[in-house]
Design a protein around this motif. Structure first.
Motif, short mmCIF file in Angstrom:
data_model
loop_
_atom_site.label_atom_id
_atom_site.label_comp_id
_atom_site.label_asym_id
_atom_site.label_seq_id
_atom_site.Cartn_x
_atom_site.Cartn_y
_atom_site.Cartn_z
N GLY A 7 -3.34 15.97 -35.15
CA GLY A 7 -3.50 14.52 -35.23
C GLY A 7 -2.39 13.82 -34.51
N HIS A 8 -1.22 14.42 -34.56
CA HIS A 8 -0.07 13.84 -33.90
C HIS A 8 -0.22 13.96 -32.40
CE1 HIS A 8 3.93 12.40 -33.62
NE2 HIS A 8 4.49 13.57 -33.23
N LYS A 9 -0.83 15.02 -31.94
CA LYS A 9 -1.05 15.22 -30.52
C LYS A 9 -2.04 14.18 -29.99
CE LYS A 9 -0.04 20.03 -29.62
NZ LYS A 9 -0.53 21.29 -29.16
N GLN A 10 -3.05 13.89 -30.78
CA GLN A 10 -4.04 12.91 -30.34
C GLN A 10 -3.39 11.54 -30.20
OE1 GLN A 10 -7.27 13.06 -33.12
NE2 GLN A 10 -8.22 14.81 -32.14
N GLN A 11 -2.52 11.22 -31.11
CA GLN A 11 -1.82 9.93 -31.04
C GLN A 11 -0.95 9.91 -29.80
OE1 GLN A 11 0.35 9.31 -34.66
NE2 GLN A 11 -1.48 8.60 -35.78
N GLU A 12 -0.32 10.98 -29.52
CA GLU A 12 0.55 11.04 -28.35
C GLU A 12 -0.30 10.92 -27.10
OE1 GLU A 12 3.16 14.42 -28.25
OE2 GLU A 12 3.94 13.95 -30.23
N GLU A 13 -1.49 11.50 -27.11
CA GLU A 13 -2.35 11.42 -25.94
C GLU A 13 -2.82 9.98 -25.75
OE1 GLU A 13 -5.58 14.21 -26.05
OE2 GLU A 13 -4.22 15.89 -26.34
N LYS A 14 -3.11 9.34 -26.87
CA LYS A 14 -3.54 7.93 -26.77
C LYS A 14 -2.40 7.09 -26.24
CE LYS A 14 -7.23 7.63 -30.14
NZ LYS A 14 -7.71 7.06 -31.37
N LYS A 15 -1.23 7.37 -26.69
CA LYS A 15 -0.08 6.63 -26.20
C LYS A 15 0.09 6.91 -24.72
CE LYS A 15 2.69 6.46 -30.38
NZ LYS A 15 3.91 6.91 -31.05
N LEU A 16 -0.18 8.08 -24.33
CA LEU A 16 -0.03 8.44 -22.94
C LEU A 16 -1.12 7.82 -22.10
CD1 LEU A 16 0.98 12.21 -23.19
CD2 LEU A 16 2.45 10.24 -22.75
N GLU A 17 -2.25 7.53 -22.72
CA GLU A 17 -3.35 6.91 -21.99
C GLU A 17 -3.17 5.41 -22.01
OE1 GLU A 17 -7.28 8.06 -23.05
OE2 GLU A 17 -6.61 10.10 -23.50
N ALA A 18 -2.13 4.87 -21.59
CA ALA A 18 -1.84 3.44 -21.53
C ALA A 18 -2.70 2.83 -20.44
CB ALA A 18 -0.37 3.24 -21.23
N PRO A 19 -3.07 1.52 -20.64
CA PRO A 19 -3.92 0.88 -19.64
C PRO A 19 -3.19 0.83 -18.29
CG PRO A 19 -3.40 -0.63 -21.43
CD PRO A 19 -2.75 0.66 -21.72
N SER A 20 -4.01 0.89 -17.29
CA SER A 20 -3.44 0.84 -15.95
C SER A 20 -3.07 -0.59 -15.61
CB SER A 20 -4.43 1.39 -14.94
OG SER A 20 -5.51 0.49 -14.80
N MET A 21 -2.31 -0.73 -14.58
CA MET A 21 -1.85 -2.06 -14.14
C MET A 21 -3.05 -2.92 -13.74
SD MET A 21 0.79 -3.52 -14.17
CE MET A 21 1.66 -4.86 -13.56
N SER A 22 -4.05 -2.37 -13.11
CA SER A 22 -5.22 -3.15 -12.70
C SER A 22 -6.00 -3.62 -13.93
CB SER A 22 -6.11 -2.35 -11.74
OG SER A 22 -6.74 -1.28 -12.42
N GLU A 23 -6.03 -2.78 -14.98
CA GLU A 23 -6.71 -3.20 -16.21
C GLU A 23 -5.94 -4.36 -16.85
OE1 GLU A 23 -8.84 0.88 -17.77
OE2 GLU A 23 -6.82 0.44 -18.44
N ILE A 24 -4.62 -4.25 -16.83
CA ILE A 24 -3.79 -5.33 -17.39
C ILE A 24 -3.97 -6.59 -16.57
CG2 ILE A 24 -1.41 -6.06 -17.76
CD1 ILE A 24 -0.74 -3.14 -18.46
N GLU A 25 -3.99 -6.46 -15.27
CA GLU A 25 -4.17 -7.65 -14.41
C GLU A 25 -5.55 -8.24 -14.62
OE1 GLU A 25 -3.34 -6.15 -10.51
OE2 GLU A 25 -1.17 -6.43 -10.74
N ASN A 26 -6.58 -7.42 -14.76
CA ASN A 26 -7.94 -7.91 -15.04
C ASN A 26 -7.95 -8.67 -16.36
OD1 ASN A 26 -9.42 -7.21 -12.83
ND2 ASN A 26 -10.21 -5.29 -13.69
N LYS A 27 -7.31 -8.06 -17.37
CA LYS A 27 -7.26 -8.70 -18.69
C LYS A 27 -6.52 -10.03 -18.59
CE LYS A 27 -8.17 -8.05 -23.06
NZ LYS A 27 -9.52 -8.04 -23.54
N GLN A 28 -5.41 -10.05 -17.81
CA GLN A 28 -4.65 -11.29 -17.65
C GLN A 28 -5.49 -12.34 -16.91
OE1 GLN A 28 -1.09 -9.89 -15.67
NE2 GLN A 28 0.08 -9.88 -17.61
N ARG A 29 -6.23 -11.90 -15.89
CA ARG A 29 -7.09 -12.84 -15.15
C ARG A 29 -8.17 -13.42 -16.07
NH1 ARG A 29 -7.05 -9.59 -10.58
NH2 ARG A 29 -8.75 -8.45 -11.47
N LEU A 30 -8.79 -12.55 -16.86
CA LEU A 30 -9.83 -13.00 -17.79
C LEU A 30 -9.23 -13.99 -18.81
CD1 LEU A 30 -11.87 -9.74 -18.54
CD2 LEU A 30 -12.69 -11.82 -17.41
N ASN A 31 -8.08 -13.65 -19.34
CA ASN A 31 -7.42 -14.55 -20.30
C ASN A 31 -7.06 -15.88 -19.66
OD1 ASN A 31 -7.68 -12.84 -22.46
ND2 ASN A 31 -5.61 -11.97 -22.28
N GLU A 32 -6.60 -15.82 -18.41
CA GLU A 32 -6.25 -17.06 -17.69
C GLU A 32 -7.50 -17.90 -17.46
OE1 GLU A 32 -4.01 -19.98 -15.88
OE2 GLU A 32 -3.36 -18.31 -17.14
#
Length: 160
Positions: A7-32
């Protein structure tokens, strides 16, 4: 322990699967875009409310103007009616007074006419009576004159 580590490994994998910069920029554009849309919607709503407020203010002014005019018209008519009522009261009293004066004058005039008519009848009676007395006296005088004439004629005939 293996489950806990799994279970700890899965959490670490999720943490490692952080959103990409383009996803963050898309989210920021949508929010804007959402922020701008909300801001524009609020601005549009404020403008609409301001227009409605101006329209309501104009309608309120028109209503107050109408009420004011109506109030003035009603006050003017009430004043006219009160003035006419005062005139009616004055002229009614004047009419009643003059009617009473007329009736008193007419009654007095009628009495005077009746008295005049009675005096005229009395005058006619006196004149007729005087004329009758004159006529009788003149007839009596004519008889006396005729008797004197006859007497004189008899005396003249006897003397001749």
């Amino acid at each position: 322990r293996s489950q806990v580590n799994g279970g700890h490994k899965q959490q670490e994998e999720k943490k490692l699967e952080a959103p990409s910069m383009s996803e963050i920029e898309n989210k920021q554009r949508l929010n804007e875009q959402k922020r701008r849309a909300i801001q524009q919607s609020l601005i549009d709503r404020q403008k609409k409310l301001q227009r409605e407020q101006q329209q309501l203010s104009t309608l309120n002014k028109e209503f107050k103007s109408m009420e004011s005019k109506l109030t003035k018209d009603v006050e003017t008519l009430r004043n006219l009616i009160e003035g006419i009522n005062r005139d009616v009261t004055y002229y009614q009293k004047d009419y009643d007074y003059k009617k009473k004066q007329y009736e008193e004058s007419k009654a007095f005039m009628d009495k005077l006419k009746e008295r005049r008519d009675n005096l005229t009848k009395h005058l006619h009676t006196i004149i007729a009576s005087n004329e009758q007395i004159k006529s009788e006296k003149m007839a009596s005088l004519m008889n006396k004159i005729e008797q004197l004439q006859l007497s004189e004629d008899n005396n003249n005939a006897l003397q001749q």
